[in-house]
Scaffold this motif. Structure first.
Motif, PDB file in Angstrom:
ATOM      1  N   GLY A  47       0.831  -1.024   0.130  1.00  0.00           N
ATOM      2  CA  GLY A  47      -0.154  -0.362   0.279  1.00  0.00           C
ATOM      3  C   GLY A  47       1.077   1.606  -0.233  1.00  0.00           C
ATOM      4  N   LYS A  48       0.515   1.967  -0.954  1.00  0.00           N
ATOM      5  CA  LYS A  48       0.929   3.220  -0.573  1.00  0.00           C
ATOM      6  C   LYS A  48      -0.084   4.475   0.359  1.00  0.00           C
ATOM      7  CE  LYS A  48       1.909   3.052  -5.427  1.00  0.00           C
ATOM      8  NZ  LYS A  48       1.198   2.417  -6.317  1.00  0.00           N
ATOM      9  N   PHE A  49       0.926   5.094   1.022  1.00  0.00           N
ATOM     10  CA  PHE A  49       0.190   5.637   3.026  1.00  0.00           C
ATOM     11  C   PHE A  49       1.348   7.146   2.582  1.00  0.00           C
ATOM     12  CE2 PHE A  49      -0.092   7.071   6.962  1.00  0.00           C
ATOM     13  CZ  PHE A  49       0.670   7.425   7.827  1.00  0.00           C
ATOM     14  N   LEU A  50       0.061   8.268   2.713  1.00  0.00           N
ATOM     15  CA  LEU A  50      -0.051   9.439   3.021  1.00  0.00           C
ATOM     16  C   LEU A  50      -0.050  10.606   4.150  1.00  0.00           C
ATOM     17  CD1 LEU A  50      -0.796   9.814  -0.664  1.00  0.00           C
ATOM     18  CD2 LEU A  50       1.929  10.587  -0.130  1.00  0.00           C
ATOM     19  N   TYR A  51       0.806  10.462   5.102  1.00  0.00           N
ATOM     20  CA  TYR A  51      -0.109  11.387   6.615  1.00  0.00           C
ATOM     21  C   TYR A  51      -0.006  12.440   6.099  1.00  0.00           C
ATOM     22  CZ  TYR A  51       0.381  12.863  11.028  1.00  0.00           C
ATOM     23  OH  TYR A  51       0.083  13.374  11.905  1.00  0.00           O
ATOM     24  N   CYS A  52      -1.299  12.472   6.444  1.00  0.00           N
ATOM     25  CA  CYS A  52      -2.144  13.812   6.602  1.00  0.00           C
ATOM     26  C   CYS A  52      -2.192  14.871   8.083  1.00  0.00           C
ATOM     27  CB  CYS A  52      -3.425  14.400   5.913  1.00  0.00           C
ATOM     28  SG  CYS A  52      -3.113  12.992   4.020  1.00  0.00           S
ATOM     29  N   GLU A  53      -2.065  15.922   8.076  1.00  0.00           N
ATOM     30  CA  GLU A  53      -2.015  16.586   9.648  1.00  0.00           C
ATOM     31  C   GLU A  53      -3.701  17.449   9.435  1.00  0.00           C
ATOM     32  OE1 GLU A  53       1.155  19.184  11.146  1.00  0.00           O
ATOM     33  OE2 GLU A  53       2.503  17.095  11.644  1.00  0.00           O
ATOM     34  N   ASN A  54      -3.203  17.545   8.462  1.00  0.00           N
ATOM     35  CA  ASN A  54      -4.862  18.874   8.448  1.00  0.00           C
ATOM     36  C   ASN A  54      -5.387  18.324   6.813  1.00  0.00           C
ATOM     37  OD1 ASN A  54      -3.663  20.090   6.384  1.00  0.00           O
ATOM     38  ND2 ASN A  54      -2.806  20.720   8.283  1.00  0.00           N
ATOM     39  N   GLU A  55      -6.752  18.905   6.639  1.00  0.00           N
ATOM     40  CA  GLU A  55      -7.861  18.453   5.476  1.00  0.00           C
ATOM     41  C   GLU A  55      -6.995  19.562   4.279  1.00  0.00           C
ATOM     42  OE1 GLU A  55     -10.487  16.832   5.179  1.00  0.00           O
ATOM     43  OE2 GLU A  55     -10.707  16.974   7.504  1.00  0.00           O
ATOM     44  N   VAL A  56      -6.187  20.770   4.873  1.00  0.00           N
ATOM     45  CA  VAL A  56      -5.330  20.404   3.365  1.00  0.00           C
ATOM     46  C   VAL A  56      -4.178  20.418   2.678  1.00  0.00           C
ATOM     47  CG1 VAL A  56      -3.750  22.840   2.626  1.00  0.00           C
ATOM     48  CG2 VAL A  56      -5.548  23.446   4.023  1.00  0.00           C
ATOM     49  N   GLU A  57      -4.113  19.270   3.542  1.00  0.00           N
ATOM     50  CA  GLU A  57      -2.766  18.056   3.254  1.00  0.00           C
ATOM     51  C   GLU A  57      -3.087  17.513   2.715  1.00  0.00           C
ATOM     52  OE1 GLU A  57      -0.404  17.087   6.375  1.00  0.00           O
ATOM     53  OE2 GLU A  57       1.086  19.311   6.587  1.00  0.00           O
ATOM     54  N   VAL A  58      -4.914  16.672   3.044  1.00  0.00           N
ATOM     55  CA  VAL A  58      -6.134  15.273   2.937  1.00  0.00           C
ATOM     56  C   VAL A  58      -5.730  16.234   1.261  1.00  0.00           C
ATOM     57  CG1 VAL A  58      -8.131  14.953   2.265  1.00  0.00           C
ATOM     58  CG2 VAL A  58      -6.861  15.166   4.848  1.00  0.00           C
ATOM     59  N   LYS A  59      -6.367  17.994   1.017  1.00  0.00           N
ATOM     60  CA  LYS A  59      -6.579  17.539  -1.155  1.00  0.00           C
ATOM     61  C   LYS A  59      -5.616  18.598  -1.857  1.00  0.00           C
ATOM     62  CE  LYS A  59     -10.892  20.096   0.004  1.00  0.00           C
ATOM     63  NZ  LYS A  59     -11.713  21.507   0.512  1.00  0.00           N
ATOM     64  N   ASP A  60      -4.400  18.072  -1.200  1.00  0.00           N
ATOM     65  CA  ASP A  60      -3.042  18.082  -1.859  1.00  0.00           C
ATOM     66  C   ASP A  60      -2.029  17.605  -1.754  1.00  0.00           C
ATOM     67  OD1 ASP A  60      -2.611  21.573  -1.566  1.00  0.00           O
ATOM     68  OD2 ASP A  60      -1.562  21.497   0.811  1.00  0.00           O
ATOM     69  N   HIS A  61      -2.647  16.419  -1.718  1.00  0.00           N
ATOM     70  CA  HIS A  61      -1.925  14.497  -1.733  1.00  0.00           C
ATOM     71  C   HIS A  61      -2.925  14.139  -2.815  1.00  0.00           C
ATOM     72  CE1 HIS A  61       1.507  14.901   0.868  1.00  0.00           C
ATOM     73  NE2 HIS A  61       0.576  14.766   2.163  1.00  0.00           N
ATOM     74  N   PHE A  62      -4.083  14.317  -2.252  1.00  0.00           N
ATOM     75  CA  PHE A  62      -5.276  13.949  -3.570  1.00  0.00           C
ATOM     76  C   PHE A  62      -4.905  14.235  -4.558  1.00  0.00           C
ATOM     77  CE2 PHE A  62      -9.545  14.633  -5.591  1.00  0.00           C
ATOM     78  CZ  PHE A  62      -9.690  12.784  -6.297  1.00  0.00           C
ATOM     79  N   GLU A  63      -4.765  15.839  -4.414  1.00  0.00           N
ATOM     80  CA  GLU A  63      -4.339  16.737  -5.744  1.00  0.00           C
ATOM     81  C   GLU A  63      -2.893  15.618  -6.367  1.00  0.00           C
ATOM     82  OE1 GLU A  63      -4.612  20.801  -5.541  1.00  0.00           O
ATOM     83  OE2 GLU A  63      -6.403  20.488  -5.072  1.00  0.00           O
ATOM     84  N   ASN A  64      -1.446  15.836  -5.616  1.00  0.00           N
ATOM     85  CA  ASN A  64      -0.694  15.382  -6.292  1.00  0.00           C
ATOM     86  C   ASN A  64      -0.420  13.425  -6.707  1.00  0.00           C
ATOM     87  OD1 ASN A  64       0.697  17.231  -5.452  1.00  0.00           O
ATOM     88  ND2 ASN A  64       1.111  16.670  -3.084  1.00  0.00           N
ATOM     89  N   ILE A  65      -1.777  12.935  -6.349  1.00  0.00           N
ATOM     90  CA  ILE A  65      -2.262  11.454  -6.665  1.00  0.00           C
ATOM     91  C   ILE A  65      -2.392  11.706  -8.504  1.00  0.00           C
ATOM     92  CG2 ILE A  65      -3.003   9.748  -7.015  1.00  0.00           C
ATOM     93  CD1 ILE A  65      -3.008  10.477  -3.310  1.00  0.00           C
ATOM     94  N   LEU A  66      -3.805  12.397  -8.498  1.00  0.00           N
ATOM     95  CA  LEU A  66      -4.048  12.714  -9.719  1.00  0.00           C
ATOM     96  C   LEU A  66      -3.291  13.315 -10.795  1.00  0.00           C
ATOM     97  CD1 LEU A  66      -7.179  14.840  -8.812  1.00  0.00           C
ATOM     98  CD2 LEU A  66      -6.840  12.038  -8.690  1.00  0.00           C
ATOM     99  N   GLU A  67      -2.243  14.102 -10.102  1.00  0.00           N
ATOM    100  CA  GLU A  67      -1.525  14.852 -10.990  1.00  0.00           C
ATOM    101  C   GLU A  67       0.306  13.323 -11.553  1.00  0.00           C
ATOM    102  OE1 GLU A  67       1.787  17.726 -11.561  1.00  0.00           O
ATOM    103  OE2 GLU A  67       0.915  17.665 -10.209  1.00  0.00           O
ATOM    104  N   GLU A  68      -0.108  13.213 -10.567  1.00  0.00           N
ATOM    105  CA  GLU A  68       0.676  11.872 -10.865  1.00  0.00           C
ATOM    106  C   GLU A  68       1.047  10.229 -11.790  1.00  0.00           C
ATOM    107  OE1 GLU A  68       2.683   7.415  -8.388  1.00  0.00           O
ATOM    108  OE2 GLU A  68       2.690   9.366  -7.097  1.00  0.00           O
ATOM    109  N   ASN A  69      -0.893  10.533 -11.729  1.00  0.00           N
ATOM    110  CA  ASN A  69      -1.499   9.142 -12.362  1.00  0.00           C
ATOM    111  C   ASN A  69      -2.082   9.729 -14.086  1.00  0.00           C
ATOM    112  OD1 ASN A  69      -1.121   6.276 -11.219  1.00  0.00           O
ATOM    113  ND2 ASN A  69      -1.594   8.573  -9.455  1.00  0.00           N
ATOM    114  N   ASP A  70      -2.345  11.472 -14.353  1.00  0.00           N
ATOM    115  CA  ASP A  70      -2.948  12.559 -15.228  1.00  0.00           C
ATOM    116  C   ASP A  70      -4.202  11.508 -15.248  1.00  0.00           C
ATOM    117  OD1 ASP A  70      -3.057  13.660 -16.929  1.00  0.00           O
ATOM    118  OD2 ASP A  70      -2.820  12.328 -19.116  1.00  0.00           O
ATOM    119  N   TRP A  71      -5.245  11.714 -14.005  1.00  0.00           N
ATOM    120  CA  TRP A  71      -6.287  11.447 -13.698  1.00  0.00           C
ATOM    121  C   TRP A  71      -7.394  13.495 -13.985  1.00  0.00           C
ATOM    122  CZ3 TRP A  71      -5.461   7.439  -8.773  1.00  0.00           C
ATOM    123  CH2 TRP A  71      -5.336   6.467  -9.969  1.00  0.00           C
ATOM    124  N   PHE A  72      -6.937  14.279 -13.914  1.00  0.00           N
ATOM    125  CA  PHE A  72      -7.775  15.163 -13.407  1.00  0.00           C
ATOM    126  C   PHE A  72      -8.912  15.183 -15.156  1.00  0.00           C
ATOM    127  CE2 PHE A  72      -3.438  17.100 -11.844  1.00  0.00           C
ATOM    128  CZ  PHE A  72      -4.610  17.147 -11.131  1.00  0.00           C
TER     129      PHE A  72
END
Length: 200
Positions: A47-72
């Motif tokens: 599994g790929k694990f991303l730790y988030c301290e707050n909701e802003v980090e959740v959204k940032d990591h989510f967008e990074n995943i989208l960018e990494e996989n070209d899912w926009f």
């Protein structure tokens, strides 16, 4: 020493006692806190694990995943209205997708002793794991980490008194093995990202 401090660093140097206890970063400690057990087993399962301290980090990591996989601007499967806004912000269609690139979901619990994720019909409806998209993004909280599957079933029983969910299942394998492994028989490996939000 907290696992999150081990992974993400700390400004304070470890004490001699912590150095002695930190005998191997590769060896699981059965007496370790549940969060450490879960993360060790989850990563061991691929599994790929991303730790988030707050909701802003959740959204940032989510967008990074989208960018990494070209899912926009793609399609996604999602049954949780609380998550629709994250998809809408990134122009991802979730209403009756024909060919979803991934599923975005919450989960019931994170199972520490095997590094698996417990789902029910509340998150994945009546889909079996092999019917879900290969790519899964899960958003969970540290308070959802429990020790065993039976603990998870107890939590579900107490949480849903009148509207008990069906299709309770776990997903445990997050990468395909090169050699035949009888423990994975009947299960389908998923490319799974876990965005774990600290709430304790």
């Amino acid at each position: 020493m907290s696992l999150f401090r081990k992974i993400f660093g700390s400004n304070t140097p470890p004490s001699e006692e912590e150095k002695d206890n930190d005998y191997s970063k590769y060896t699981p400690d059965i007496n370790a806190p549940l969060d450490e057990q879960f993360i060790y087993n989850f990563k061991k399962n691929g599994g790929k694990f991303l730790y988030c301290e707050n909701e802003v980090e959740v959204k940032d990591h989510f967008e990074n995943i989208l960018e990494e996989n070209d899912w926009f601007e793609s399609e996604a499967l999602c049954y949780d209205p609380e998550l629709f806004s994250m998809l809408k912000e990134n122009k991802i269609t979730h209403h009756k997708p024909i060919n979803p690139s991934f599923i975005l979901a919450n989960c019931e619990n994170l199972i520490a002793n095997e590094g698996s994720i417990l789902f029910s019909s509340k998150q994945i409806k009546q889909h079996k794991p092999n019917e879900l998209p290969t790519n899964i993004i899960v958003i969970a909280k540290t308070s959802q980490i429990i020790e065993t599957k039976s603990d998870g079933l107890s939590v579900i029983k107490n949480k849903y008194i009148s509207d008990y969910p069906t299709n309770i299942t776990t997903i445990k394998y997050f990468e395909k093995v090169e050699e035949e492994d009888f423990t994975q028989y009947g299960s389908s490996a998923k490319n799974l990202y876990l965005l774990l939000l600290e709430d304790l």
